[in-house]
Scaffold this motif. Structure first.
Motif, PDB file in Angstrom:
ATOM      1  N   GLY A   1       0.790  -1.222   0.000  1.00  0.00           N
ATOM      2  CA  GLY A   1       0.000   0.000   0.000  1.00  0.00           C
ATOM      3  C   GLY A   1       0.826   1.278   0.000  1.00  0.00           C
ATOM      4  O   GLY A   1       0.288   2.365  -0.237  1.00  0.00           O
ATOM      5  N   ALA A   2       2.113   1.162   0.247  1.00  0.00           N
ATOM      6  CA  ALA A   2       2.984   2.343   0.257  1.00  0.00           C
ATOM      7  C   ALA A   2       3.449   2.654  -1.168  1.00  0.00           C
ATOM      8  O   ALA A   2       3.478   1.766  -2.021  1.00  0.00           O
ATOM      9  N   PRO A   3       3.806   3.908  -1.420  1.00  0.00           N
ATOM     10  CA  PRO A   3       4.340   4.233  -2.744  1.00  0.00           C
ATOM     11  C   PRO A   3       5.748   3.661  -2.901  1.00  0.00           C
ATOM     12  O   PRO A   3       6.472   3.485  -1.927  1.00  0.00           O
ATOM     13  N   VAL A   4       6.094   3.381  -4.137  1.00  0.00           N
ATOM     14  CA  VAL A   4       7.433   2.849  -4.394  1.00  0.00           C
ATOM     15  C   VAL A   4       8.038   3.578  -5.594  1.00  0.00           C
ATOM     16  O   VAL A   4       7.329   3.928  -6.543  1.00  0.00           O
ATOM     17  N   GLU A   5       9.341   3.851  -5.494  1.00  0.00           N
ATOM     18  CA  GLU A   5      10.075   4.465  -6.597  1.00  0.00           C
ATOM     19  C   GLU A   5      11.407   3.754  -6.743  1.00  0.00           C
ATOM     20  O   GLU A   5      12.194   3.687  -5.809  1.00  0.00           O
ATOM     21  N   LEU A   6      11.652   3.206  -7.923  1.00  0.00           N
ATOM     22  CA  LEU A   6      12.930   2.572  -8.216  1.00  0.00           C
ATOM     23  C   LEU A   6      13.700   3.520  -9.132  1.00  0.00           C
ATOM     24  O   LEU A   6      13.215   3.898 -10.192  1.00  0.00           O
ATOM     25  N   LYS A   7      14.903   3.854  -8.713  1.00  0.00           N
ATOM     26  CA  LYS A   7      15.659   4.879  -9.424  1.00  0.00           C
ATOM     27  C   LYS A   7      16.511   4.289 -10.563  1.00  0.00           C
ATOM     28  O   LYS A   7      17.042   3.189 -10.464  1.00  0.00           O
ATOM     29  N   CYS A   8      16.610   5.090 -11.608  1.00  0.00           N
ATOM     30  CA  CYS A   8      17.421   4.707 -12.761  1.00  0.00           C
ATOM     31  C   CYS A   8      17.986   5.981 -13.380  1.00  0.00           C
ATOM     32  O   CYS A   8      17.235   6.904 -13.704  1.00  0.00           O
ATOM     33  N   ASN A   9      19.297   6.014 -13.544  1.00  0.00           N
ATOM     34  CA  ASN A   9      19.946   7.106 -14.262  1.00  0.00           C
ATOM     35  C   ASN A   9      20.737   6.527 -15.422  1.00  0.00           C
ATOM     36  O   ASN A   9      21.247   5.409 -15.337  1.00  0.00           O
TER      37      ASN A   9
ATOM     38  N   ASP B   1       8.694   8.103 -16.208  1.00  0.00           N
ATOM     39  CA  ASP B   1       8.831   9.274 -17.068  1.00  0.00           C
ATOM     40  C   ASP B   1      10.297   9.515 -17.383  1.00  0.00           C
ATOM     41  O   ASP B   1      11.150   9.508 -16.490  1.00  0.00           O
ATOM     42  N   LEU B   2      10.561   9.721 -18.661  1.00  0.00           N
ATOM     43  CA  LEU B   2      11.920  10.017 -19.078  1.00  0.00           C
ATOM     44  C   LEU B   2      12.212  11.494 -18.815  1.00  0.00           C
ATOM     45  O   LEU B   2      11.512  12.367 -19.330  1.00  0.00           O
ATOM     46  N   ASN B   3      13.220  11.768 -18.017  1.00  0.00           N
ATOM     47  CA  ASN B   3      13.643  13.134 -17.729  1.00  0.00           C
ATOM     48  C   ASN B   3      15.007  13.336 -18.365  1.00  0.00           C
ATOM     49  O   ASN B   3      16.037  12.931 -17.815  1.00  0.00           O
ATOM     50  N   LYS B   4      15.012  13.948 -19.539  1.00  0.00           N
ATOM     51  CA  LYS B   4      16.274  14.089 -20.276  1.00  0.00           C
ATOM     52  C   LYS B   4      17.221  15.057 -19.580  1.00  0.00           C
ATOM     53  O   LYS B   4      18.438  14.911 -19.661  1.00  0.00           O
ATOM     54  N   GLY B   5      16.670  16.034 -18.876  1.00  0.00           N
ATOM     55  CA  GLY B   5      17.521  16.998 -18.173  1.00  0.00           C
ATOM     56  C   GLY B   5      18.319  16.330 -17.062  1.00  0.00           C
ATOM     57  O   GLY B   5      19.509  16.599 -16.881  1.00  0.00           O
ATOM     58  N   GLU B   6      17.659  15.453 -16.320  1.00  0.00           N
ATOM     59  CA  GLU B   6      18.323  14.750 -15.227  1.00  0.00           C
ATOM     60  C   GLU B   6      18.828  13.375 -15.665  1.00  0.00           C
ATOM     61  O   GLU B   6      19.351  12.627 -14.841  1.00  0.00           O
ATOM     62  N   THR B   7      18.648  13.035 -16.921  1.00  0.00           N
ATOM     63  CA  THR B   7      18.990  11.708 -17.471  1.00  0.00           C
ATOM     64  C   THR B   7      18.517  10.606 -16.536  1.00  0.00           C
ATOM     65  O   THR B   7      19.290   9.746 -16.091  1.00  0.00           O
ATOM     66  N   SER B   8      17.226  10.661 -16.213  1.00  0.00           N
ATOM     67  CA  SER B   8      16.666   9.665 -15.315  1.00  0.00           C
ATOM     68  C   SER B   8      15.415   9.041 -15.918  1.00  0.00           C
ATOM     69  O   SER B   8      14.771   9.623 -16.804  1.00  0.00           O
ATOM     70  N   PHE B   9      15.095   7.858 -15.424  1.00  0.00           N
ATOM     71  CA  PHE B   9      13.912   7.122 -15.884  1.00  0.00           C
ATOM     72  C   PHE B   9      13.415   6.295 -14.698  1.00  0.00           C
ATOM     73  O   PHE B   9      13.444   5.080 -14.707  1.00  0.00           O
ATOM     74  N   HIS B  10      12.974   6.985 -13.670  1.00  0.00           N
ATOM     75  CA  HIS B  10      12.579   6.307 -12.436  1.00  0.00           C
ATOM     76  C   HIS B  10      11.226   5.613 -12.604  1.00  0.00           C
ATOM     77  O   HIS B  10      10.311   6.142 -13.222  1.00  0.00           O
TER      78      HIS B  10
END
Lengths: 111, 111
Positions: free
Chosen positions: B16-24, B62-71
């Motif tokens: 039930g908690a939110p989850v975020e897996l980081k990717c750069n 979401d692809l964030n090209k500025g931060e080069t991330s795709f979390h």
């Protein structure tokens, strides 16, 4: 459609020996890529075959070679096995712009 | 050179908690980004790709090209989300697209 199938599922070889792993791509796919996945790591690209030619190669020595047949199935050969070659070997098939579908892998242990 | 970094090897959250897996990522060009998932004893399978911008099993990225991330994110984690997650980048080298994977994040959703 059975998807991507790989054989064998497990294999134990002695250092210095040679091994051949096999892959049948998903129906309709013409491109086969091979990956090595060491324990605790993500898959690493070995090479890709298309139209029976090696189209791209990752940072792997010449001991790693491959072949693609007219029916698109593929083989990965590794010569002069080292202990460090122990890993899960994954085959993935795709079309040019379609995502890759992976097989279950072959677990190779070199002793 | 293309590189994918997943800073967390292990991640635990409660159901039930939110989850975020980081990717750069690092890539000089226009990459295609993917998230692959591997459930216990199953093959690696595609979860989602940034081009399709769809939500699969409640996950979005979401692809964030500025931060080069795709979390990878999910607002409410479920126990069946427990799995190994790999972020991957598909870059064009010559005529071939090859996947570069991160080292993966093992997600455990606790009851």
């Amino acid at each position: 459609d059975a998807g991507v199938t790989q054989s064998p599922t497990h294999l134990i070889k002695t250092r210095g020996q040679q091994v051949t792993l096999r892959c049948s791509p998903k129906s309709g796919h013409d491109t086969v890529s091979w990956y090595q996945q060491a324990l605790g790591q993500g898959p690493q690209f070995i090479f890709q075959y298309y139209e029976e030619e090696e189209r791209q190669r990752g940072n792997f020595p010449d001991r790693f070679s491959g072949h693609q047949y007219p029916n698109y199935s593929s083989e990965l050969n590794v010569n002069a096995l080292l202990l460090g070659d122990s890993a899960l070997y994954l085959c993935a098939s795709s079309l040019v712009t379609i995502e890759a579908f992976f097989g279950q892998g072959t677990r190779l242990t070199v002793v | 050179a293309q590189r994918v970094t997943q800073p967390e090897k292990l991640l635990s959250v409660f159901k039930g908690a939110p989850v975020e897996l980081k990717c750069n990522y690092s890539y000089s060009g226009s990459p295609e980004l993917f998230w692959y998932v591997q459930y216990s004893r199953q093959r690696l399978q595609l979860l989602l790709r940034h081009i399709s911008r769809e939500s699969i099993k409640g996950f979005t990225a979401d692809l964030n090209k500025g931060e080069t991330s795709f979390h990878l994110k999910k607002p409410f984690a479920q126990e069946e989300d427990s799995a190994m997650y790999y972020c991957a980048l598909s870059g064009l080298r010559g005529s071939a697209r090859q996947l570069t994977f991160g080292s993966g994040t093992q997600l455990t959703v606790l009851p």
